[in-house]
Design a protein around this motif. Structure first.
Motif, mmCIF file in Angstrom:
data_model
loop_
_atom_site.group_PDB
_atom_site.id
_atom_site.type_symbol
_atom_site.label_atom_id
_atom_site.label_comp_id
_atom_site.label_asym_id
_atom_site.label_seq_id
_atom_site.Cartn_x
_atom_site.Cartn_y
_atom_site.Cartn_z
ATOM 1 N N HIS A 130 0.812 -1.226 0.000
ATOM 2 C CA HIS A 130 0.000 0.000 0.000
ATOM 3 C C HIS A 130 0.843 1.273 0.000
ATOM 4 O O HIS A 130 0.346 2.344 -0.345
ATOM 5 C CB HIS A 130 -0.918 0.031 1.230
ATOM 6 C CG HIS A 130 -2.040 -0.955 1.160
ATOM 7 N ND1 HIS A 130 -3.058 -0.967 2.075
ATOM 8 C CD2 HIS A 130 -2.290 -1.958 0.296
ATOM 9 C CE1 HIS A 130 -3.908 -1.945 1.771
ATOM 10 N NE2 HIS A 130 -3.450 -2.564 0.701
ATOM 11 N N HIS B 34 2.050 2.700 2.729
ATOM 12 C CA HIS B 34 1.871 3.486 3.953
ATOM 13 C C HIS B 34 1.716 2.585 5.168
ATOM 14 O O HIS B 34 1.517 1.379 5.027
ATOM 15 C CB HIS B 34 0.689 4.448 3.825
ATOM 16 C CG HIS B 34 -0.603 3.782 3.444
ATOM 17 N ND1 HIS B 34 -1.364 4.188 2.390
ATOM 18 C CD2 HIS B 34 -1.248 2.714 3.987
ATOM 19 C CE1 HIS B 34 -2.439 3.405 2.300
ATOM 20 N NE2 HIS B 34 -2.382 2.512 3.256
ATOM 21 N N HIS C 1 0.101 0.933 8.495
ATOM 22 C CA HIS C 1 -1.162 0.547 9.116
ATOM 23 C C HIS C 1 -0.925 0.460 10.612
ATOM 24 O O HIS C 1 -0.310 -0.486 11.078
ATOM 25 C CB HIS C 1 -1.651 -0.813 8.608
ATOM 26 C CG HIS C 1 -2.021 -0.788 7.154
ATOM 27 N ND1 HIS C 1 -2.099 -1.933 6.415
ATOM 28 C CD2 HIS C 1 -2.322 0.235 6.335
ATOM 29 C CE1 HIS C 1 -2.454 -1.599 5.165
ATOM 30 N NE2 HIS C 1 -2.586 -0.300 5.098
ATOM 31 N N HIS D 129 -7.048 -1.388 9.254
ATOM 32 C CA HIS D 129 -7.143 -1.385 7.807
ATOM 33 C C HIS D 129 -8.403 -0.696 7.348
ATOM 34 O O HIS D 129 -8.784 -0.765 6.196
ATOM 35 C CB HIS D 129 -7.116 -2.832 7.301
ATOM 36 C CG HIS D 129 -6.499 -2.930 5.953
ATOM 37 N ND1 HIS D 129 -6.854 -3.876 5.042
ATOM 38 C CD2 HIS D 129 -5.574 -2.178 5.356
ATOM 39 C CE1 HIS D 129 -6.166 -3.704 3.938
ATOM 40 N NE2 HIS D 129 -5.383 -2.673 4.100
ATOM 41 N N HIS E 41 -9.136 2.256 6.801
ATOM 42 C CA HIS E 41 -9.082 3.469 5.981
ATOM 43 C C HIS E 41 -9.292 3.169 4.505
ATOM 44 O O HIS E 41 -9.229 4.065 3.696
ATOM 45 C CB HIS E 41 -7.745 4.186 6.180
ATOM 46 C CG HIS E 41 -6.559 3.389 5.773
ATOM 47 N ND1 HIS E 41 -6.124 2.322 6.486
ATOM 48 C CD2 HIS E 41 -5.726 3.506 4.723
ATOM 49 C CE1 HIS E 41 -5.068 1.804 5.894
ATOM 50 N NE2 HIS E 41 -4.805 2.497 4.822
ATOM 51 N N HIS E 42 -9.512 1.900 4.147
ATOM 52 C CA HIS E 42 -9.764 1.614 2.735
ATOM 53 C C HIS E 42 -11.235 1.339 2.497
ATOM 54 O O HIS E 42 -11.711 0.305 2.798
ATOM 55 C CB HIS E 42 -8.925 0.417 2.276
ATOM 56 C CG HIS E 42 -7.471 0.757 2.263
ATOM 57 N ND1 HIS E 42 -6.898 1.562 1.329
ATOM 58 C CD2 HIS E 42 -6.511 0.430 3.127
ATOM 59 C CE1 HIS E 42 -5.619 1.689 1.599
ATOM 60 N NE2 HIS E 42 -5.350 1.027 2.684
HETATM 61 ZN ZN ZN Z 1 -3.379 0.620 3.485
#
Ligand code: ZN
Length: 168
Positions: free
Chosen positions: A156, A158, A160, A165, A167-168
């Motif tokens: 990704h 970035h 975590h 997780h 934020h997706h």
């Molecule tokens: Zn991510």
């Protein structure tokens, strides 16, 4: 473990724009800045200065404006009609004050931000420069933790935190 590409680095830091000036930005030890090293999440030279450090190491380094957020550009201070800041035909007066960060869009609809620096009749002067443009950046602080990144974090690009997780 040493700070290096594909590690997650957590640091406490203070940023000044004068050697002994006031703190302009910071992260405390109990809520450090976390970033995935080597994935363009932070300034290149910021990363270079942290590379090879381990938890507990102190750091102290200076970035020139060119290594930081670039030169301050007078052309990036623009004059807009107040009507740009309208919603359903009404000017949003309550967001129009000096110092406020306002959302804007370029001609392709991409969002960016500007800072109001002056108000005059029906005009608004907005500074599109990064707040630290033209500034020398004095960073100091301590590495709190360095860990190996999870494969999914590398994928990704970035961090975590706490395996979160959502934020997706
Ligand atoms: Zn991510």
């Amino acid at each position: 473990m040493k700070a290096a590409p594909d590690t997650v680095v957590r640091i406490a830091y203070e940023l000044r724009t004068e050697p002994e000036g006031q703190v302009m930005d910071s992260a405390a030890k109990d809520s450090p800045l976390s970033f995935l090293f080597g994935h363009n999440n932070v300034l290149d030279m910021f990363e270079k200065n942290l590379e090879g450090l381990i938890a507990g190491n102190q750091f102290n380094f200076v970035l020139t404006p060119e290594q930081g957020y670039g030169a301050y550009e007078e052309e990036a201070v623009i004059l807009l009609d107040k009507s740009v800041f309208s919603h359903e035909g009404a000017v949003m007066e309550d967001m129009l004050f000096v110092g406020n960060i306002v959302p804007l869009q370029d001609q392709h609809g991409n969002p960016f931000q500007g800072r109001i620096v002056n108000l005059q009749d029906d005009k608004v002067t907005v500074d599109l420069n990064h707040p630290f443009a033209g500034k020398t950046l004095y960073f100091s602080g301590e590495v709190v933790e360095v860990r190996e990144a999870h494969p999914v974090e590398i994928e990704h690009g970035h961090v975590h935190e706490h395996g979160d997780h959502s934020h997706h």
